[in-house]
Design a protein around this motif. Structure first.
Motif, PDB file in Angstrom:
ATOM      1  N   UNK A  38       0.832  -1.201   0.000  1.00 13.07           N
ATOM      2  CA  UNK A  38       0.000   0.000   0.000  1.00 13.07           C
ATOM      3  C   UNK A  38       0.866   1.250   0.000  1.00 13.07           C
ATOM      4  N   UNK A  39       0.455   2.235  -0.764  1.00 18.80           N
ATOM      5  CA  UNK A  39       1.207   3.488  -0.848  1.00 18.80           C
ATOM      6  C   UNK A  39       1.373   4.134   0.515  1.00 18.80           C
ATOM      7  N   UNK A  40       0.321   4.090   1.311  1.00 20.55           N
ATOM      8  CA  UNK A  40       0.349   4.803   2.572  1.00 20.55           C
ATOM      9  C   UNK A  40       1.328   4.192   3.572  1.00 20.55           C
ATOM     10  N   UNK A  41       1.652   2.936   3.415  1.00 16.64           N
ATOM     11  CA  UNK A  41       2.571   2.294   4.350  1.00 16.64           C
ATOM     12  C   UNK A  41       4.023   2.538   3.970  1.00 16.64           C
ATOM     13  N   UNK A  42       4.237   3.072   2.796  1.00 10.29           N
ATOM     14  CA  UNK A  42       5.603   3.273   2.351  1.00 10.29           C
ATOM     15  C   UNK A  42       6.080   4.664   2.701  1.00 10.29           C
ATOM     16  N   UNK A  43       7.339   4.749   3.020  1.00  5.27           N
ATOM     17  CA  UNK A  43       7.919   6.047   3.318  1.00  5.27           C
ATOM     18  C   UNK A  43       9.225   6.166   2.575  1.00  5.27           C
ATOM     19  N   UNK A  44       9.661   7.388   2.443  1.00  7.49           N
ATOM     20  CA  UNK A  44      10.991   7.618   1.900  1.00  7.49           C
ATOM     21  C   UNK A  44      11.804   8.360   2.951  1.00  7.49           C
ATOM     22  N   UNK A  45      13.104   8.383   2.821  1.00  7.21           N
ATOM     23  CA  UNK A  45      13.933   9.028   3.856  1.00  7.21           C
ATOM     24  C   UNK A  45      13.570  10.501   4.049  1.00  7.21           C
ATOM     25  N   UNK A  46      13.698  11.005   5.291  1.00  7.95           N
ATOM     26  CA  UNK A  46      13.352  12.402   5.551  1.00  7.95           C
ATOM     27  C   UNK A  46      14.163  13.367   4.681  1.00  7.95           C
ATOM     28  N   UNK A  47      13.561  14.484   4.384  1.00  5.86           N
ATOM     29  CA  UNK A  47      14.178  15.431   3.454  1.00  5.86           C
ATOM     30  C   UNK A  47      15.456  16.053   4.025  1.00  5.86           C
ATOM     31  N   UNK A  48      15.637  15.990   5.334  1.00  2.28           N
ATOM     32  CA  UNK A  48      16.843  16.611   5.902  1.00  2.28           C
ATOM     33  C   UNK A  48      18.054  15.666   5.907  1.00  2.28           C
ATOM     34  N   UNK A  49      17.881  14.464   5.382  1.00  2.00           N
ATOM     35  CA  UNK A  49      19.056  13.571   5.291  1.00  2.00           C
ATOM     36  C   UNK A  49      20.041  14.138   4.273  1.00  2.00           C
ATOM     37  N   UNK A  50      21.323  14.104   4.604  1.00  2.00           N
ATOM     38  CA  UNK A  50      22.338  14.744   3.753  1.00  2.00           C
ATOM     39  C   UNK A  50      22.503  14.041   2.399  1.00  2.00           C
ATOM     40  N   UNK A  51      22.067  12.781   2.312  1.00  5.11           N
ATOM     41  CA  UNK A  51      22.215  12.046   1.054  1.00  5.11           C
ATOM     42  C   UNK A  51      21.439  12.689  -0.103  1.00  5.11           C
ATOM     43  N   UNK A  52      20.339  13.389   0.220  1.00  6.99           N
ATOM     44  CA  UNK A  52      19.586  14.043  -0.860  1.00  6.99           C
ATOM     45  C   UNK A  52      20.473  15.054  -1.596  1.00  6.99           C
ATOM     46  N   UNK A  53      21.247  15.796  -0.808  1.00  5.88           N
ATOM     47  CA  UNK A  53      22.124  16.792  -1.437  1.00  5.88           C
ATOM     48  C   UNK A  53      23.198  16.104  -2.291  1.00  5.88           C
ATOM     49  N   UNK A  54      23.723  14.997  -1.789  1.00  9.52           N
ATOM     50  CA  UNK A  54      24.742  14.271  -2.561  1.00  9.52           C
ATOM     51  C   UNK A  54      24.179  13.794  -3.900  1.00  9.52           C
ATOM     52  N   UNK A  55      22.889  13.439  -3.894  1.00 14.09           N
ATOM     53  CA  UNK A  55      22.273  12.960  -5.142  1.00 14.09           C
ATOM     54  C   UNK A  55      22.072  14.112  -6.128  1.00 14.09           C
ATOM     55  N   UNK A  56      21.474  15.213  -5.692  1.00 15.52           N
ATOM     56  CA  UNK A  56      21.174  16.294  -6.657  1.00 15.52           C
ATOM     57  C   UNK A  56      22.428  17.012  -7.145  1.00 15.52           C
ATOM     58  N   UNK A  57      23.475  17.000  -6.312  1.00 16.18           N
ATOM     59  CA  UNK A  57      24.724  17.641  -6.760  1.00 16.18           C
ATOM     60  C   UNK A  57      25.611  16.640  -7.497  1.00 16.18           C
ATOM     61  N   UNK A  58      25.164  15.404  -7.562  1.00 19.06           N
ATOM     62  CA  UNK A  58      25.894  14.311  -8.212  1.00 19.06           C
ATOM     63  C   UNK A  58      27.273  14.108  -7.582  1.00 19.06           C
ATOM     64  N   UNK A  59      27.387  14.390  -6.292  1.00 21.19           N
ATOM     65  CA  UNK A  59      28.641  14.097  -5.580  1.00 21.19           C
ATOM     66  C   UNK A  59      28.687  12.612  -5.219  1.00 21.19           C
ATOM     67  N   UNK A  60      27.534  11.988  -5.248  1.00 21.04           N
ATOM     68  CA  UNK A  60      27.470  10.535  -5.093  1.00 21.04           C
ATOM     69  C   UNK A  60      27.425   9.932  -6.500  1.00 21.04           C
ATOM     70  N   UNK A  61      28.036   8.779  -6.670  1.00 20.09           N
ATOM     71  CA  UNK A  61      28.025   8.138  -7.998  1.00 20.09           C
ATOM     72  C   UNK A  61      26.718   7.383  -8.244  1.00 20.09           C
ATOM     73  N   UNK A  62      25.852   7.414  -7.257  1.00 22.52           N
ATOM     74  CA  UNK A  62      24.573   6.706  -7.349  1.00 22.52           C
ATOM     75  C   UNK A  62      23.739   7.212  -8.529  1.00 22.52           C
ATOM     76  N   UNK A  63      23.102   6.259  -9.227  1.00 26.35           N
ATOM     77  CA  UNK A  63      22.161   6.616 -10.292  1.00 26.35           C
ATOM     78  C   UNK A  63      20.858   5.872 -10.081  1.00 26.35           C
ATOM     79  N   UNK A  64      19.763   6.601 -10.205  1.00 23.17           N
ATOM     80  CA  UNK A  64      18.453   5.960 -10.079  1.00 23.17           C
ATOM     81  C   UNK A  64      18.249   4.960 -11.218  1.00 23.17           C
ATOM     82  N   UNK A  65      17.372   3.977 -10.982  1.00 19.29           N
ATOM     83  CA  UNK A  65      16.978   3.060 -12.063  1.00 19.29           C
ATOM     84  C   UNK A  65      15.690   3.513 -12.725  1.00 19.29           C
ATOM     85  N   UNK A  66      14.899   4.295 -11.994  1.00 18.29           N
ATOM     86  CA  UNK A  66      13.612   4.770 -12.531  1.00 18.29           C
ATOM     87  C   UNK A  66      13.871   5.926 -13.499  1.00 18.29           C
ATOM     88  N   UNK A  67      13.315   5.810 -14.678  1.00 22.54           N
ATOM     89  CA  UNK A  67      13.638   6.752 -15.758  1.00 22.54           C
ATOM     90  C   UNK A  67      13.390   8.210 -15.377  1.00 22.54           C
TER      91      UNK A  67
END
Lengths: 80, 336
Positions: free
Chosen positions: A2-31
Motif C-alpha cells: 500500500x502506498x500509505x505504508x511506504x515512506x521515503x527518507x526524511x528530506x533533511x538527510x544529507x544524502x539528498x544533497x549528494x544525489x542532486x549535486x551528483x557528488x554521489x556516484x549513485x544513479x536511479x533506475x527509474x527513468x
C-alpha cells in the motif's frame, strides 16, 4: 503493497544533497528520477536553481514513486 | 515475463467503431483514410502504418487500425488540442495523478519546437508524459505526404498541432514511464555541439573542431545505430537521419544539445536478440504494463516484421517519454 505504508527518507538527510549535486556516484533506475535528477544537477551547476528547492523537487517526485523507488533509495540511504 | 501486459491490437473498423460508440477511451493508429472514417468519440490518433505484433510478426497494415483502450485503467480523461504557443502547458493541464498521452506530427514545426523546448515545460515530471510521433508509409513520406494527427472529440485532422489525452488514475495507483534502450555507448570518441540543433556541420570531437559529415565518411561509421547521451543514468538516443554531401551536414531525428557529450553506440548484431535478453529481467520486476511502443528504426533495422519481441505496439517516428527519444522502446507501468 500500500502506498500509505511506504515512506521515503526524511528530506533533511544529507544524502539528498549528494544525489542532486551528483557528488554521489549513485544513479536511479527509474527513468523519470534519472532525467529529473540530471536536469536539477545541470540547473544547480549553472546557478538557475539552488540546492534546497532542487532537493525538495526530487523529494516530492520520490514520494510519488515511493513504491518503485524503494530499492534505489535503500542503496543510498540504507535505513530510515 | 511476470508482468501483466495489456493486449493492445489491430482491430477491424467495425469493431473499432463499436468501441468508440460504446464510449471507450482510445488511442488509435492507422492509415489516414481509416482514421477519417471513424465516428467522433473519446479518442485521439495519428497516421502510422507499421506495427510489431506478438506471436505473428509485424506488418505494414492498410485495412485495420491499432487500438489501445485505456478505459479500464483510468477514472477520468480529457482531450486537448495544443498549438505551438500552448504546447508548453501540456503537463500543467494534466490531472493531479495520472498520465498524459501526446501525439505530434513528424517533421512539423511543433515537433521541432517540442523536441528542443520540452525540458523547460512547467510541471513536466509531475505525471508521465508519454506518446508517439505520427508518420506515414515511408515511400509516401519521401513523396511529401504529411503525417496527420486526430482529435476524435472534435474530428479535427491536424498537421501542425498536437493532441493530448490526459488520463486520471485512482489515488492508490501511480503510473510510471520507463524505457528500454539496448544500445550502449562505446566510450570512445564523443561529440559536442555549439547549439541545440537537429543539424550539425562543425562540432567538437574529443574537444577538437571537426566536420561531422567528413568524420563519419572518413571513419566509415555506420549510421544505423544512434548516438547516446547519458542523462544521470538514462541512456538517451539520437538517431541519424541524413548525411548531406552538398552542404557537408548531418541531420538527426532528434536534437543534440550543447553542453552534453554524445557517444557512438557499440555495434549490435541482432536487435531482436539483444532486446529479448534485456527485457527478461526488467519484466520480472513489473506488475502491470498498459502501453508500449517502439521506433520505426528498430522495426526496420531489427526486422520486427519477422522477429517477435513479445509485445504488440506501434512503430513510431519518434517516441515521447517526457522528451523526444529515438530508437527506444517505451512502456507505461502501473504501480499500486
Amino acid at each position: 503493497m500500500s502506498l500509505t505504508k511506504l515512506q521515503i527518507p526524511p528530506i533533511d538527510r544529507k544524502e539528498w544533497e549528494l544525489i542532486v549535486t551528483r557528488k554521489s556516484s549513485f544513479k536511479f533506475k527509474i527513468f523519470v528520477l534519472q532525467i529529473m535528477n540530471d536536469e536539477l544537477h545541470r540547473k544547480i551547476k549553472t546557478g538557475e536553481l539552488k540546492k534546497e528547492p532542487a532537493i525538495e523537487m526530487l523529494y516530492i517526485l520520490c514520494l510519488k514513486y515511493a513504491i518503485s523507488a524503494q530499492n534505489d533509495l535503500e542503496v543510498v540511504f540504507k535505513k530510515w | 515475463m511476470s508482468a501483466r501486459i495489456q493486449e493492445n491490437k489491430l482491430l477491424d473498423i467495425q469493431t473499432t467503431v463499436e468501441l468508440i460508440l460504446g464510449g471507450r477511451v482510445l488511442v488509435i493508429w492507422g492509415e489516414e483514410a481509416l482514421l477519417k472514417s471513424l465516428p467522433s468519440g473519446n479518442w485521439i490518433g495519428g497516421t502510422l502504418p507499421y506495427f510489431y505484433l506478438k506471436n505473428e510478426g509485424g506488418r505494414m497494415e492498410e485495412e485495420r487500425v491499432f487500438v489501445t483502450d485505456f478505459t479500464e485503467t483510468i477514472i477520468d480523461f480529457k482531450i486537448l488540442t495544443l498549438n505551438q504557443e500552448t504546447l508548453s502547458s501540456v503537463s500543467s493541464t494534466a490531472f493531479e495523478n495520472g498520465f498524459s498521452f501526446l501525439i505530434l506530427p513528424a517533421y512539423s514545426q511543433i515537433y521541432y519546437s517540442f523536441a528542443l523546448n520540452v525540458k523547460n515545460y512547467d510541471n513536466l515530471y509531475k505525471n508521465p508524459l508519454m506518446g508517439l510521433v505520427a508518420g506515414a508509409k515511408l515511400d509516401e513520406l519521401q513523396k511529401g505526404q504529411l503525417p496527420k494527427i486526430f482529435n476524435g472529440e472534435t474530428m479535427l485532422t491536424l498537421e501542425n498541432e498536437a493532441v493530448v489525452l490526459h488520463c486520471a488514475l485512482l489515488p492508490s495507483r501511480v503510473s510510471r514511464l520507463e524505457i528500454i534502450n539496448i544500445y550502449e555507448p562505446s566510450n570512445d570518441d564523443y561529440i559536442e555541439v555549439f547549439e541545440d540543433t537537429f543539424k550539425v556541420r562543425d562540432c567538437l570531437i574529443n574537444g577538437e573542431l571537426t566536420n561531422l559529415y567528413q568524420y563519419l565518411v572518413d571513419k566509415q561509421i555506420p549510421t544505423i545505430q544512434p548516438l547516446i547521451c547519458d542523462y544521470a543514468g538514462a541512456k538517451i538516443n539520437v538517431s541519424f537521419q541524413l548525411l548531406l554531401k552538398d552542404t557537408q551536414e548531418v541531420v538527426f531525428y532528434g536534437p543534440l544539445f550543447k553542453n552534453r557529450r554524445y557517444f557512438f553506440s557499440k555495434e549490435i548484431q541482432s536487435y531482436h536478440q539483444a532486446f529479448l535478453e534485456k527485457v527478461r529481467g526488467i519484466m520480472d520486476e513489473e506488475t502491470s504494463i498498459v502501453f508500449n511502443s517502439n521506433s520505426i528504426l528498430n522495426y526496420m533495422y531489427g526486422e520486427l516484421d519477422k522477429n517477435d519481441i513479445g509485445f504488440s505496439g506501434p512503430a513510431a517516428f519518434g517516441e515521447i517519454a517526457y522528451y523526444l527519444l529515438n530508437q527506444t522502446f517505451t512502456y507505461l507501468a502501473i504501480d499500486e
